[in-house]
Design a protein around this motif. Structure first.
Motif, PDB file in Angstrom:
ATOM      1  N   ASN A 158      35.868  45.254  38.564  1.00  0.00           N
ATOM      2  CA  ASN A 158      37.273  45.014  38.224  1.00  0.00           C
ATOM      3  C   ASN A 158      37.563  45.150  36.730  1.00  0.00           C
ATOM      4  OD1 ASN A 158      38.697  43.940  40.820  1.00  0.00           O
ATOM      5  ND2 ASN A 158      36.700  42.932  40.789  1.00  0.00           N
ATOM      6  N   SER A 159      36.500  45.281  35.928  1.00  0.00           N
ATOM      7  CA  SER A 159      36.691  45.411  34.481  1.00  0.00           C
ATOM      8  C   SER A 159      35.516  46.188  33.902  1.00  0.00           C
ATOM      9  CB  SER A 159      36.825  44.018  33.844  1.00  0.00           C
ATOM     10  OG  SER A 159      37.164  44.124  32.490  1.00  0.00           O
ATOM     11  N   GLY A 166      34.270  48.390  26.924  1.00  0.00           N
ATOM     12  CA  GLY A 166      35.273  47.343  26.712  1.00  0.00           C
ATOM     13  C   GLY A 166      35.008  46.407  25.566  1.00  0.00           C
ATOM     14  N   ALA A 170      33.124  42.482  26.886  1.00  0.00           N
ATOM     15  CA  ALA A 170      32.670  42.933  28.197  1.00  0.00           C
ATOM     16  C   ALA A 170      31.157  42.747  28.358  1.00  0.00           C
ATOM     17  CB  ALA A 170      33.037  44.399  28.401  1.00  0.00           C
ATOM     18  N   ILE A 253      39.680  38.341  34.222  1.00  0.00           N
ATOM     19  CA  ILE A 253      38.927  39.602  34.276  1.00  0.00           C
ATOM     20  C   ILE A 253      39.861  40.794  34.079  1.00  0.00           C
ATOM     21  CG2 ILE A 253      37.593  41.097  35.825  1.00  0.00           C
ATOM     22  CD1 ILE A 253      36.358  38.543  37.017  1.00  0.00           C
ATOM     23  N   LYS A 254      41.060  40.723  34.669  1.00  0.00           N
ATOM     24  CA  LYS A 254      42.032  41.805  34.484  1.00  0.00           C
ATOM     25  C   LYS A 254      42.490  41.900  33.033  1.00  0.00           C
ATOM     26  CE  LYS A 254      43.825  41.862  39.213  1.00  0.00           C
ATOM     27  NZ  LYS A 254      44.987  41.598  40.090  1.00  0.00           N
ATOM     28  N   LEU A 257      39.995  43.748  31.069  1.00  0.00           N
ATOM     29  CA  LEU A 257      40.183  45.190  31.262  1.00  0.00           C
ATOM     30  C   LEU A 257      41.316  45.706  30.383  1.00  0.00           C
ATOM     31  CD1 LEU A 257      39.563  47.808  32.872  1.00  0.00           C
ATOM     32  CD2 LEU A 257      41.228  47.021  34.559  1.00  0.00           C
ATOM     33  N   GLU A 258      42.411  44.954  30.343  1.00  0.00           N
ATOM     34  CA  GLU A 258      43.565  45.361  29.534  1.00  0.00           C
ATOM     35  C   GLU A 258      43.208  45.402  28.043  1.00  0.00           C
ATOM     36  OE1 GLU A 258      46.839  42.578  29.789  1.00  0.00           O
ATOM     37  OE2 GLU A 258      47.491  43.147  27.778  1.00  0.00           O
ATOM     38  N   SER A 261      40.651  48.188  27.259  1.00  0.00           N
ATOM     39  CA  SER A 261      41.234  49.532  27.319  1.00  0.00           C
ATOM     40  C   SER A 261      42.069  49.831  26.074  1.00  0.00           C
ATOM     41  CB  SER A 261      42.115  49.658  28.565  1.00  0.00           C
ATOM     42  OG  SER A 261      41.338  49.479  29.737  1.00  0.00           O
TER      43      SER A 261
END
Length: 293
Positions: A158-159, A166, A170, A253-254, A257-258, A261
């Motif tokens: 999910n990431s 990341g 990460a 976790i999202k 990812l944001e 990124s």
């Protein structure tokens, strides 16, 4: 796997009446087609390598080929026994063991990537120090590794789990979350509490860039493993005390990812920014190039 998020993982554990580690063992066996006994034996071998790495890092010369790092784990270990450390014994020991494994990695020794080589010290540091403290046997620790694996599986799908993708949030962050969740379960916490521990831990590393000096997984990676082990202990204690991750862990976790990124390339393991581009960082890179030449 029959779960893709941490909330699904916790629900599945409740439905089956299993802990995260036991459920992950079942799921992994079903996916691979190998017997659970074989999967368990393989994981036990991995734990043996982790123990060897801690022992080597605490007793042998771990000076890296670059000469930049090594023996800090033993310095922390000596400090822990010769004085009254501010952290207290258990946290200091976890920190020393995490440094030990990371230094073994930097000196080209054998480690288990959990989830990567750059974050290889955190889980062994937390696990071995707690095993010695609480008298747990190896099989119990291996069940914890399966719990950590389940958490890492969710994060990776999910990431990110690598600094190149990341940032250090990460890489080191994932290891801290995996260790915190697994330790919560080993200490008797529920799957829901373990999931909260993951969110609490990950929130504390959001935005952490990956900036290895000279592109080597040494500075600041090794000390971040030491700090990470202590953070994992703190997150597990918070979760066991009943502290919740108000922002659900899957949402954290999202966010990772944001944030990852959006992170500029120079802060994603390229050595193009951060500590790698300080005057000292640039001088170290210059010295390393001259040494090679």
């Amino acid at each position: 796997m029959n779960f893709q998020t941490l909330s699904q993982l916790a629900v599945l554990c409740e439905e089956r009446g299993l802990g995260i580690g036991a459920l992950m063992l079942e799921e992994q066996s079903a996916e691979s087609g190998r017997p659970q006994s074989q999967e368990f034996a393989t994981m036990k071998e991995y734990y043996g390598v982790m123990k060897e790495a801690v022992h080597r890092g605490m007793t042998q010369d771990t000076t890296s080929r670059s000469g930049l790092t090594g023996l800090d784990a033993q310095r922390v270990g000596d400090y822990n026994t010769a004085s009254e450390p501010l952290l207290g014994g258990p946290a200091g020991q976890a920190m020393a063991y995490a440094l030990a494994v990371s230094e073994v990695n930097a000196s080209m020794g054998r480690i288990i990537a959990t989830p990567t080589a750059g974050s290889c010290g955190i889980i062994p540091g937390v696990f071995l120090s707690c095993q010695e403290r609480f008298g747990w046997d190896d099989d119990f620790m291996v069940s914890g590794l399966f719990a950590a694996g389940a958490i890492g599986y969710v994060i990776a799908n999910n990431s990110f789990v690598s600094g190149a993708e990341g940032g250090c949030q990460a890489e080191v962050g994932s290891a801290i979350g995996m260790a915190a969740g697994a330790l919560t379960e080993l200490r008797g916490g529920t799957p829901a509490q373990a999931v909260h521990a993951v969110g609490l831990a990950l929130k504390n590393t959001l935005g952490l860039i990956c900036d290895p000096v000279g592109g080597l997984v040494e500075i600041p990676c090794i000390v971040r493993n030491g700090f990470g082990a202590v953070t994992a202990l703190a997150a597990a204690d918070m979760a066991l005390a009943g502290v919740r991750s108000v922002i659900p862990s899957d949402e954290v976790i999202k966010v990772m990812l944001e944030v990852g990124s959006a992170m500029p390339e120079k802060h994603r393991e390229t050595a193009g920014g951060g500590l790698a581009q300080t005057p000292t960082g640039r001088q170290i890179m210059k010295d390393l190039r001259n040494k090679k030449g």
